[in-house]
Design a protein around this motif. Structure first.
Motif, PDB file in Angstrom:
ATOM      1  N   ILE A 173      -0.853   2.935  -3.055  1.00 23.95           N
ATOM      2  CA  ILE A 173      -1.287   4.281  -2.668  1.00 23.95           C
ATOM      3  C   ILE A 173      -0.195   5.310  -2.950  1.00 23.95           C
ATOM      4  N   ASP A 174       1.053   4.957  -2.629  1.00 26.51           N
ATOM      5  CA  ASP A 174       2.154   5.889  -2.890  1.00 26.51           C
ATOM      6  C   ASP A 174       2.272   6.202  -4.376  1.00 26.51           C
ATOM      7  N   ARG A 175       2.055   5.163  -5.203  1.00 20.45           N
ATOM      8  CA  ARG A 175       2.209   5.341  -6.648  1.00 20.45           C
ATOM      9  C   ARG A 175       1.172   6.296  -7.214  1.00 20.45           C
ATOM     10  N   LEU A 176       0.037   6.471  -6.495  1.00 20.81           N
ATOM     11  CA  LEU A 176      -0.981   7.413  -6.962  1.00 20.81           C
ATOM     12  C   LEU A 176      -0.438   8.832  -6.928  1.00 20.81           C
ATOM     13  N   PHE A 177       0.453   9.095  -5.978  1.00 16.55           N
ATOM     14  CA  PHE A 177       0.913  10.470  -5.784  1.00 16.55           C
ATOM     15  C   PHE A 177       2.266  10.741  -6.414  1.00 16.55           C
ATOM     16  N   SER A 178       3.139   9.723  -6.440  1.00 13.63           N
ATOM     17  CA  SER A 178       4.478  10.013  -6.955  1.00 13.63           C
ATOM     18  C   SER A 178       5.076   8.771  -7.587  1.00 13.63           C
ATOM     19  N   GLU A 179       6.098   8.998  -8.378  1.00 14.22           N
ATOM     20  CA  GLU A 179       6.833   7.896  -8.988  1.00 14.22           C
ATOM     21  C   GLU A 179       7.778   7.286  -7.969  1.00 14.22           C
ATOM     22  N   ALA A 180       8.170   6.043  -8.211  1.00  9.63           N
ATOM     23  CA  ALA A 180       9.140   5.407  -7.329  1.00  9.63           C
ATOM     24  C   ALA A 180      10.480   6.121  -7.452  1.00  9.63           C
ATOM     25  N   GLY A 181      11.066   6.441  -6.305  1.00 14.37           N
ATOM     26  CA  GLY A 181      12.351   7.119  -6.330  1.00 14.37           C
ATOM     27  C   GLY A 181      13.482   6.127  -6.507  1.00 14.37           C
ATOM     28  N   GLU A 182      14.690   6.658  -6.531  1.00 12.50           N
ATOM     29  CA  GLU A 182      15.858   5.790  -6.620  1.00 12.50           C
ATOM     30  C   GLU A 182      16.114   5.225  -5.229  1.00 12.50           C
ATOM     31  N   LEU A 221       0.811  -1.218   0.000  1.00 13.45           N
ATOM     32  CA  LEU A 221       0.000   0.000   0.000  1.00 13.45           C
ATOM     33  C   LEU A 221       0.842   1.265   0.000  1.00 13.45           C
ATOM     34  N   THR A 222       1.402   1.565   1.166  1.00  7.87           N
ATOM     35  CA  THR A 222       2.084   2.847   1.283  1.00  7.87           C
ATOM     36  C   THR A 222       3.145   2.762   2.370  1.00  7.87           C
ATOM     37  N   MET A 223       4.110   3.644   2.313  1.00  6.17           N
ATOM     38  CA  MET A 223       5.142   3.684   3.334  1.00  6.17           C
ATOM     39  C   MET A 223       4.667   4.427   4.573  1.00  6.17           C
ATOM     40  N   ASN A 224       3.479   5.025   4.512  1.00  8.97           N
ATOM     41  CA  ASN A 224       2.928   5.661   5.701  1.00  8.97           C
ATOM     42  C   ASN A 224       2.601   4.582   6.723  1.00  8.97           C
ATOM     43  N   ILE A 225       2.985   4.818   7.978  1.00 13.38           N
ATOM     44  CA  ILE A 225       2.803   3.765   8.968  1.00 13.38           C
ATOM     45  C   ILE A 225       1.370   3.674   9.467  1.00 13.38           C
ATOM     46  N   PHE A 226       0.557   4.683   9.184  1.00 14.22           N
ATOM     47  CA  PHE A 226      -0.786   4.708   9.750  1.00 14.22           C
ATOM     48  C   PHE A 226      -1.610   3.473   9.379  1.00 14.22           C
ATOM     49  N   PRO A 227      -1.798   3.198   8.061  1.00 15.72           N
ATOM     50  CA  PRO A 227      -2.551   1.980   7.738  1.00 15.72           C
ATOM     51  C   PRO A 227      -1.841   0.726   8.222  1.00 15.72           C
ATOM     52  N   ALA A 228      -0.504   0.721   8.174  1.00 14.79           N
ATOM     53  CA  ALA A 228       0.255  -0.460   8.587  1.00 14.79           C
ATOM     54  C   ALA A 228      -0.087  -0.824  10.023  1.00 14.79           C
ATOM     55  N   ILE A 229      -0.128   0.197  10.878  1.00 19.27           N
ATOM     56  CA  ILE A 229      -0.363  -0.068  12.293  1.00 19.27           C
ATOM     57  C   ILE A 229      -1.795  -0.495  12.554  1.00 19.27           C
ATOM     58  N   ILE A 230      -2.725   0.155  11.841  1.00 16.35           N
ATOM     59  CA  ILE A 230      -4.134  -0.245  11.989  1.00 16.35           C
ATOM     60  C   ILE A 230      -4.294  -1.722  11.608  1.00 16.35           C
ATOM     61  N   THR A 243      15.618 -15.379   6.322  1.00 14.37           N
ATOM     62  CA  THR A 243      16.185 -14.115   5.857  1.00 14.37           C
ATOM     63  C   THR A 243      15.338 -12.933   6.303  1.00 14.37           C
ATOM     64  N   GLY A 244      14.045 -13.166   6.453  1.00 18.77           N
ATOM     65  CA  GLY A 244      13.165 -12.090   6.887  1.00 18.77           C
ATOM     66  C   GLY A 244      12.569 -11.338   5.716  1.00 18.77           C
ATOM     67  N   LEU A 245      11.384 -10.803   5.957  1.00 22.77           N
ATOM     68  CA  LEU A 245      10.666 -10.065   4.924  1.00 22.77           C
ATOM     69  C   LEU A 245      11.260  -8.668   4.802  1.00 22.77           C
ATOM     70  N   GLN A 246      11.629  -8.312   3.588  1.00 24.40           N
ATOM     71  CA  GLN A 246      12.253  -6.997   3.394  1.00 24.40           C
ATOM     72  C   GLN A 246      11.543  -6.236   2.289  1.00 24.40           C
ATOM     73  N   LEU A 247      11.778  -4.938   2.286  1.00 21.64           N
ATOM     74  CA  LEU A 247      11.217  -4.109   1.228  1.00 21.64           C
ATOM     75  C   LEU A 247      12.052  -4.275  -0.033  1.00 21.64           C
ATOM     76  N   ALA A 248      11.409  -4.071  -1.157  1.00 17.23           N
ATOM     77  CA  ALA A 248      12.154  -4.027  -2.413  1.00 17.23           C
ATOM     78  C   ALA A 248      11.705  -2.787  -3.166  1.00 17.23           C
ATOM     79  N   ARG A 249      12.578  -2.303  -4.010  1.00 18.16           N
ATOM     80  CA  ARG A 249      12.248  -1.080  -4.734  1.00 18.16           C
ATOM     81  C   ARG A 249      11.080  -1.317  -5.683  1.00 18.16           C
ATOM     82  N   THR A 250      10.939  -2.552  -6.125  1.00 18.78           N
ATOM     83  CA  THR A 250       9.934  -2.847  -7.144  1.00 18.78           C
ATOM     84  C   THR A 250       8.571  -3.199  -6.558  1.00 18.78           C
ATOM     85  N   ASP A 251       8.415  -3.077  -5.223  1.00 18.23           N
ATOM     86  CA  ASP A 251       7.110  -3.369  -4.621  1.00 18.23           C
ATOM     87  C   ASP A 251       6.038  -2.457  -5.210  1.00 18.23           C
TER      88      ASP A 251
END
Lengths: 384, 450
Positions: A156-165, A83-92, A144-152
């Motif tokens: 929601i984030d993609r609605l507002f901006s492009e993926a950064g480097e 979804l998004t890197m905002n922690i609000f939905p994550a925590i809910i 190894t554990g679940l990690q973020l990837a750039r290609t996720d």
């Protein structure tokens, strides 16, 4: 024990908030004032405060709460991925999902009490751990554990901006979750969590939970069905654990299976007992001590000891360093174990009992009559 | 602690100095932009402090604790040598060398240590403490690839360079590679490529292999790479079984092998796990068995002398690969064995070697860059070619931050002459044979600036 008053509660809340928020200042001389450890204090504080609602109030010793912590973490990381890197939905989502799991597990395990309940929760936690570790690797990525990837996707984030480097980092509506700002977010959530726990402690619901602890059979005879109360307490503490797990992922977006291992469940039991079971502040103290040992004591080496003893004459520090070095560094477990034994043997009520004893000692000195405690027993407590 | 962080970053005067130094040194126009970069503030900038701090994050407890302890010894030795104490070790043989034996860029090197507990969470917490509290410029260490990958991504987030210690998974410089992570150690892919021809020569092309695999990233990729090699030779793979790390008792995994029809056991285990599983496999009589008309063989693709010490005579005659061995005769290896031996009284392990080399390489790159500014240091390390560090000619490949060098195929010594003389070098497989295309694993390094 003094009956709680609203005025008292507010005072406790204010002091607690002040102490928590000023942690970066007063922990500085102890060498523990850096963002990661401060965040850990706050997060494990939430975990222990929540655990205390179950263990402290009802006396049901759960050995499986790390499972909910893990569920919270995995949920949060998936929310960051999808979804998004905002922690609000994550925590809910973390809180809701771990609450759901707690409902499920609680429904089954609460059919038994005492040691059987403990073993059942332990079994469930071990099952969760093994699921996360090997069976559900597509969801959890195993050891190894679940990690973020750039290609996720991060819809929601993609609605507002492009993926950064590079990898994005977590935030709370623009407030970075790493560093001190991350600590303050966790600290405020801890204060809210503490407030809720305080309300539960002093509510009729809390009193019923205490009644279950003191004599469940008698309570049943008075016409109460105890299980719904137990289940509610179990779910609440499970949600607290999920919240802590979610925050752990929020401050450090990685979820590993070892977070769910039974040792992690044992840790929160230790924290609660060390601080004082069933007291409001106790678990926080336990968290502080254990996390301090784990992070600061474990990093002391001989070089550090020599520095610490540098104020002493050389011959003395040369004797003291080899004597103390087995207890620091990799030997920190040894020190913690010794401390734990000491506390359980001499202060079964945890550090809070020690504090109470000191308090009594002082109140005695302040010219109060010696027979006061006896008198107190005979007077009804509700008078205040 | 004496060195306070300069949170404000570089002062105007420093910027002028740095820019001046760079434009004076640089003849290429590229240097101008570099100079401008170097002037930017970065995390844990030592500023005017007289010391710099490095962090050594090793497993002090758990299945890989032996390796961790040896790594820590090597780190301490490297710091000594960097500061110009001791006999200088590999600084006498490294080529090209920019180090002067006066610390790094004239600043004395100090260090902090931490325990990873062979757990990702604990390792990250420990690394964060080093970065946030102690202000380290670089951190190193390892023994578990799972941990290495977890802290490597932390390194990228925090903008602090991670020089991986012992990590053998393909993923570390494959799909999970990071701009801020570097690996000197070889990987499973290279182990497979090096082992292939030797296996063909010694065991033929008709065998049935049974894998026991440590259940995490390293085990998975090693199983994959070795399977690829052996199946390329024409071997069958009977079964692959995943075992939890730190299991202790492997008998439940070994009994099924006896009746599986396999004639070769491949143990994708490391550290105490490998000692236990191998010892139990021998106790169950696997090596004395005769299956399909062939004697049963065991292969341990990743070997270390520390493990050999733990497994004792069980390891005799068993094939595997290693990154480095103290019995190598080149000048670099001899210099390192000599200074490690005189410091601690026994020869170093491959884990110690790789950690020592990594520390020197980082320090050397800082000297070459003339700054601690990570993007500049990274650029110096990328594509860096060096020699005299015990592995012959070595190159840090720029595309994936993986070192390429010769790989050793070794065998458990049948007649050891001392308690350390446990591995016999079968073949030094040349670099060209183990090289592979950087693109095959996917993944991306990410940005220089974070």
């Amino acid at each position: 024990m003094k009956a709680p008053t609203i005025k008292n509660d507010i005072l406790v809340m204010l002091i607690f908030s002040a102490v928590i928020l000023s942690m970066p200042i007063w922990l500085e001389p102890l060498g523990a004032s850096y963002p990661d450890l401060l965040q850990k204090f706050a997060i494990f504080g939430i975990f222990a405060v929540g655990y205390n609602i179950l263990f402290g109030l009802t006396g049901y010793l759960s050995f499986g709460h790390a499972a909910f912590l893990g569920v919270g973490s995995y949920t949060a990381v998936w929310s960051f991925k999808l979804l998004t890197m905002n922690i609000f939905p994550a925590i809910i989502f973390s809180v809701l999902l771990s609450g759901l799991f707690a409902l499920l597990i609680g429904f089954i395990t609460l059919r038994r009490s005492g040691i059987y309940f403990s073993i059942l929760t332990l079994a469930f936690a071990q099952m969760f751990y093994n699921l996360a570790y090997s069976v559900l690797t597509p969801i959890t990525n195993g050891e190894t554990g679940l990690q973020l990837a750039r290609t996720d996707p991060r819809v929601i984030d993609r609605l507002f901006s492009e993926a950064g480097e590079g990898l994005p980092s977590t935030d709370f509506f623009g407030l970075a979750m790493s560093g001190y700002s991350g600590f303050y977010v966790c600290a405020i959530i801890l204060i809210v969590a503490f407030f809720i726990s305080q309300r539960i402690f002093h509510s009729p619901f809390g009193i019923k939970l205490r009644a279950i602890k003191s004599n469940q059979t008698r309570m049943k005879y008075t016409g109460y069905s105890t299980r719904p109360y137990l289940l509610t307490a179990f779910v609440i503490s499970g949600m607290y654990a999920g919240l802590a797990g979610g925050l752990m992922a929020a401050t450090d977006p990685l979820a590993g299976a070892e977070r769910m291992q039974w040792t992690a469940s044992g840790e929160v039991v230790l924290m609660t007992i060390l601080g004082g079971v069933g007291t409001l502040i106790g678990p926080m103290l336990g968290v502080g001590i254990i996390k301090y040992f784990e992070n600061i004591f474990s990093a002391l080496n001989e070089q550090g000891l020599h520095q610490a003893y540098s104020f002493m004459p050389d011959w003395l520090s040369n004797i003291l360093v080899p004597m103390t070095s087995p207890f620091v560094g990799e030997g920190w477990h040894l020190t913690l174990g010794a401390l734990f034994v000491f506390i359980v043997v001499f202060l079964p009520g945890g550090i809070m009992e020690g504090i109470d004893m000191i308090k009594k000692l002082f109140s005695k000195k302040s010219s109060e009559p010696d027979f006061e405690p006896i008198e107190k027993k005979t007077t009804p407590e509700s008078g205040k | 602690m004496s060195d306070k962080k300069n949170s404000a970053g570089w002062s105007r005067r420093d910027i002028m100095k740095a820019a001046g130094a760079f434009s004076a040194a640089g003849t290429m126009p590229m240097f101008f932009s570099r100079g401008a970069w170097a002037a930017e503030s970065f995390r844990n900038d030592p500023g005017n402090s007289a010391t710099v701090k490095l962090g050594f994050n090793v497993p002090q407890t758990g299945a890989y604790a032996d390796e961790g302890a040896d790594e820590l010894r090597a780190f301490k030795l490297a710091v000594k040598h960097l500061n110009g104490e001791g006999d200088g070790g590999l600084m006498n043989t490294m080529k090209p060398l920019s180090l002067k034996g006066n610390g790094i860029l004239g600043k004395k090197v100090t260090y902090v240590t931490g325990d990873t507990q062979t757990k990702s969470d604990a390792a990250r917490a420990s690394a964060k403490r080093m970065i946030e509290k102690d202000g380290v410029l670089m951190f190193s260490g390892g023994s578990s690839s799972g941990v290495a990958i977890a802290v490597q991504s932390l390194a990228q987030e925090m903008g602090v360079i991670f020089m991986a210690g012992l990590t053998h998974s393909n993923d570390t410089t494959g799909k999970d590679k990071r701009r801020y992570g570097f690996r000197h150690f070889f990987n499973a892919k290279m182990s497979g490529a090096a082992l292939g021809p030797v296996l063909k020569k010694e065991m033929g092309t008709e065998r049935a292999a049974y894998h026991l695999t440590a259940d995490y990233t390293w085990g998975w990729t090693q199983e994959e790479s070795i399977k690829e090699t052996t199946e390329g030779l024409g071997w069958k793979t009977v079964k692959t079984v995943r075992t939890p790390v730190g299991a202790g008792d492997f008998s439940q995994y070994i009994t099924p092998i006896l009746n599986s029809g396999a004639d070769t056991l491949i143990l994708n285990h490391y550290g105490k796990d490998m000692i236990n599983s191998l010892t139990q496999a021998i106790q169950f009589g696997l090596k004395d068995k005769n299956v399909n008309g062939k004697t049963f063989e065991i292969i341990v693709p990743l070997y270390s002398r520390l493990m050999a010490q733990g497994a004792g005579k069980n390891l005799r005659g068993i094939l595997g690969t290693t990154n480095w061995n103290w019995a190598l005769k080149d000048a670099g290896s001899q210099a390192f064995v000599k200074s490690f031996g005189s410091e601690y009284g026994f020869p170093p392990s491959q884990a110690a070697h790789t950690c020592y080399v990594q520390t020197l390489l980082y320090a050397n790159a800082c000297e070459m860059a003339g700054t601690f500014y990570p993007p500049e240091v990274i650029k110096q390390l990328e594509g860096f070619k060096f020699d005299g560090m015990g592995n012959g000619k070595t190159e840090y490949r720029a595309e994936d931050h993986q070192c390429f060098k010769d790989v050793l195929v070794v065998r458990g010594n049948e007649n050891p002459t001392s308690q350390f003389d446990l591995l016999e070098i079968v073949q030094e497989v040349p670099r060209a044979q183990v090289e592979y295309d950087a693109k095959i694993f996917g993944g991306e390094l990410g940005p220089y600036k974070v």
